[in-house]
Design an enzyme around this catalytic site. Structure first.
Site, short mmCIF file in Angstrom:
data_model
loop_
_atom_site.label_atom_id
_atom_site.label_comp_id
_atom_site.label_asym_id
_atom_site.label_seq_id
_atom_site.Cartn_x
_atom_site.Cartn_y
_atom_site.Cartn_z
N GLU A 202 15.62 -46.84 0.55
CA GLU A 202 14.79 -45.72 0.13
C GLU A 202 13.40 -46.16 -0.32
O GLU A 202 12.96 -45.88 -1.45
CB GLU A 202 15.50 -44.93 -0.97
CG GLU A 202 16.86 -44.40 -0.52
CD GLU A 202 17.58 -43.60 -1.59
OE1 GLU A 202 17.12 -43.62 -2.76
OE2 GLU A 202 18.58 -42.93 -1.27
N GLU A 323 24.29 -43.37 3.19
CA GLU A 323 24.72 -42.64 1.99
C GLU A 323 24.81 -41.16 2.35
O GLU A 323 23.91 -40.63 3.02
CB GLU A 323 23.73 -42.81 0.83
CG GLU A 323 23.67 -44.18 0.21
CD GLU A 323 22.72 -44.23 -0.99
OE1 GLU A 323 22.45 -43.16 -1.58
OE2 GLU A 323 22.25 -45.33 -1.32
#
Length: 737
Positions: A202, A323
């Site tokens: 991220e 995720e």
């Protein structure tokens, strides 16, 4: 005139029973469903969690004997993803190369890598389960990204950006050498190498979204290209990808978010990526609102990445969903609860089944459940500081963080999916909100059905492709008991018959396991292929036709097709355009996957529209027209299913006498009555009629010859009519005016 009086009563009953409308799920056990080059259930892609094979807490303070064998071995569950070890090694062990400032010392990497391999070699308890180790290695952004932040050893990666040393070279060299030195081939040689490498976790969250001074996006994406090239230099067979988008809200700011970030990433770094990573989370409880991705939003997100990849690079790069499940904002900083587990579990199953539909274009889909996450717990705060996404909890939670570790409710996902394996076979639901998938292994058939809807449905399971009667049917029903604040339940039963139907609860999931005396023969084939239009992301203007060309379609003799139109629009705008394919107007259903996204800022989803195979050519012109202004058509794609046999006749044109030698249905459109005529009166048949939401509005069974039906009580619109019998199987659209 059979059906004139009875129909009104049935319609009243339908209105009263809408909470549990009937959904037909059709499974053909003898038809292999081939998706690209994928023919089987790849458990390692989908039945897994966010853990590692060698972590020490497999063996400490556990109520479960032989935890690793119980969770991984007995349930056939794969791990995982490692986002911490490499950061720890970089921060605390690896020193700077004395001859090259800003570069990691290769000798230091080698020394600590040998120590790591030896440490794993001693963990013989882990070696038994190496076949379930399907690892993603991922860096955290700092201090790996070269912006001057130092390691605990007091040095930072080089920020040089020249032709000889592109920005990120030192970081990439470290990562390439780390993989070489820290891993072996399994057992006493050291842990086997990871299957995939994500460059950073991220990155835009830290570097752009919450940064005081946002970093330049082009520089970040060039960094990804450089690192990927360096990793491939040291590990030519390694699959490397990025950029690992935390919240891929492509439709934000009228798709400017997509243009600035994800499209830009593919343009700059896409050619050097082996896959693209995204994270997908539902927000079922955020400030009292429910913002879901499961359903049509996920479809639109993944379609957009696929189509632009195809347009920009000439092929579709695989997706990595490392995720996913749900973020439970309104329950943050609260103690563990079974209900919070359920909020994550229900999203996990729904999303997983959507990912399974793209098994050929997905490398890995990993729900965000970790093993213990004790690093999150703060003793001074108490049980409200625990991590919300765990496979294990302390025995005495939520009262206190004491006792040995026991499973959280999340284990029921893996109990539900235990044993599922085999060859994928044809399955189809007549309701977009009810997902289904089916597999055959030996003498067993596994049928998985999930409800995206917030109301329950009665399932009508039609299993064909085998003459035998099952000797046993096991049902596993994962659902919430007790409403909001309740607990997840997994009910397992052995039954002899399902002919009376079963109730699939709101957002629940069923697994049906059929066991037969002999192995099931699969001798037919359905081959699915997806085709992409030549343009995308077109702005919508009132009554302005937008043309998309889908060329090179391979169409067989038998089969079916589904047009997929991605749409991003403000709430209140219509989601029912007029669509023509090769000049012919097609019917657009009003139902789409999941809810209407009311609590999201706007609607972003895919409209899935059945298309008759006969209406497709090799090259196809699709024209989409909305009556009102605003938003974008994000993507246009076509799924084509070519059948080896006519096992499920496609939609037929209803409305003419003697269209088939033995069957006629007329007139169409119809205002008051329509007639069904079967030439051979000895042939019995059943007639059922469904609205476009998939809800059955009436049915009549054991009919013969010519029958007339009154539709005066139905709302105007398009309906599906099915006729089934020993020698009859027809499906068609009937328009009530």
């Amino acid at each position: 005139m059979k059906g004139l009086g009875i129909l009104a009563c049935l319609l009243c009953g339908f209105v009263l029973q809408r909470v549990h409308s009937q959904v037909k799920v059709e499974v053909n056990l003898d038809v292999k469903h081939k998706l690209g080059d994928v023919e089987t259930f790849e458990r390692r892609k989908f039945v897994n969690f966010h853990g590692t094979i060698e972590q020490n807490n497999w063996n400490t303070d556990n109520k479960i004997d032989d935890l690793i064998g119980d969770l991984l071995g007995d349930r056939d569950v794969y791990v995982g993803r490692n986002t911490g070890t490499i950061k720890w090694a970089l921060n605390n062990n690896v020193t700077e190369d004395p001859a090259r400032p800003g570069f990691a010392d290769p000798a230091s990497i080698a020394t600590h890598g040998l120590n790591n391999r030896n440490s794993y070699a001693a963990k013989t308890w882990a070696h038994t389960y190496e076949y379930l180790d399907y690892q993603i290695l991922c860096n955290q952004i700092f201090p790996f990204y070269p912006d001057g932040k130092t390691t605990n050893k007091g040095w930072a990666f080089s920020q040089t950006d020249t032709e000889a040393e592109p920005f990120g070279t030192a970081s990439g060299e470290f990562l390439g050498r780390y993989i070489q030195e820290y891993y072996g081939t399994g057992g006493t040689t050291g842990q086997k190498k990871p299957s995939f490498v994500e460059i950073t976790n991220e990155p835009l969250w830290d570097l752009v979204t919450v940064a005081d001074e946002p970093h330049d996006l082009t520089k970040i994406f060039n960094f990804h290209s450089t690192v990927a090239k360096e990793v491939h230099k040291y590990n030519p067979d390694m699959q490397v990808g990025g950029y690992c988008a935390a919240f891929p809200d492509f439709d934000m700011d009228n798709f400017q978010r997509w243009r600035d970030r994800d499209q830009h990433f593919i343009d700059v770094a896409g050619a050097d990526m082996d896959f693209y990573t995204i994270h997908l989370y539902d927000f079922p409880c955020i400030g009292g609102k429910a913002k879901y991705r499961k359903g049509s939003n996920i479809e639109a997100t993944m379609d957009m990445m696929e189509q632009y990849s195809y347009m920009a690079l000439g092929h579709v790069k695989p997706l990595m969903i490392s995720e996913y499940n749900a973020q439970t904002h309104d329950y943050n900083k609260q103690a563990w609860s079974a209900y919070r587990d359920w909020l994550k579990m229900k999203s996990t199953i729904s999303m997983m089944m959507q990912f399974m539909e793209r098994a050929n274009n997905i490398n890995y889909a990993m729900p965000f459940f970790m093993l213990k996450s004790e690093w999150q717990y703060n003793e001074s705060v108490g049980p409200t500081s625990v991590h919300g996404a765990r496979m294990l909890r302390r025995e005495n939670e939520p009262t206190s963080y004491t006792g040995d570790f026991v499973y959280t409710e999340a284990i029921k996902i893996f109990d539900l999916l235990k044993d599922v394996n085999g060859t994928r076979v044809d399955s189809k639901s007549n309701n977009m909100d009810v997902l289904c998938d089916a597999y055959v292994e030996g003498n067993k058939a596994y049928v998985l059905v999930n409800n995206l809807d917030f109301i329950g449905h009665t399932l009508n399971l039609e299993i064909s492709g085998i003459d035998a009667t099952p000797t046993n049917i096991e049902t596993r029903h994962l659902h919430l008991q007790g409403g909001v604040g309740g607990i997840p339940k997994l009910d397992i039963e052995q039954v002899n018959d399902l002919s009376n139907g079963v109730t699939l609860t709101a957002e629940g999931t069923y697994l049906f396991i059929y066991t037969y005396d002999e192995d099931i023969t699969i001798d037919k084939l359905s081959e699915e292929k997806k085709y992409y239009a030549d343009t995308y992301l077109q702005e919508i203007y009132s009554n302005n036709p937008i043309t998309f060309n889908i060329n090179g379609v391979d169409k067989g003799t038998y089969g079916e097709a589904m047009l997929r139109v991605g749409v991003g629009r403000d709430h209140g705008k219509t989601l029912k355009p007029t669509i023509t394919i090769n000049g012919k107007t097609i019917s657009v259903p009003t139902n789409f996957r999941g809810g209407p996204q009311t609590d999201r800022d706007n609607f972003f989803g895919v409209l899935e529209i059945p298309v008759a195979l006969a209406d497709l050519d090799t090259d196809n012109e699709v024209v989409v027209t909305f009556p009102d202004y605003g938003g974008y058509i994000s993507t246009v794609t076509m799924q084509v299913y070519n059948f080896s046999h006519d096992f499920r006749p496609e939609d037929v044109s209803i409305g003419k006498r003697n269209e088939y030698k033995s069957l006629s249905i007329f007139p169409n459109p119809v205002k008051d009555e329509f007639t069904v005529s079967v030439e051979n009166s000895a042939n019995k048949y059943d007639l059922r009629m469904y609205n476009m939401a998939g809800n059955r509005v009436f049915e009549f069974i054991d009919l013969r010859g010519e029958q007339t039906f009154n539709v005066g009580g139905l709302q105007k619109g398009v309906y599906m009519v099915t006729l089934t019998g020993n020698e009859i199987k027809r499906v068609g659209r009937l328009v009530v005016i």
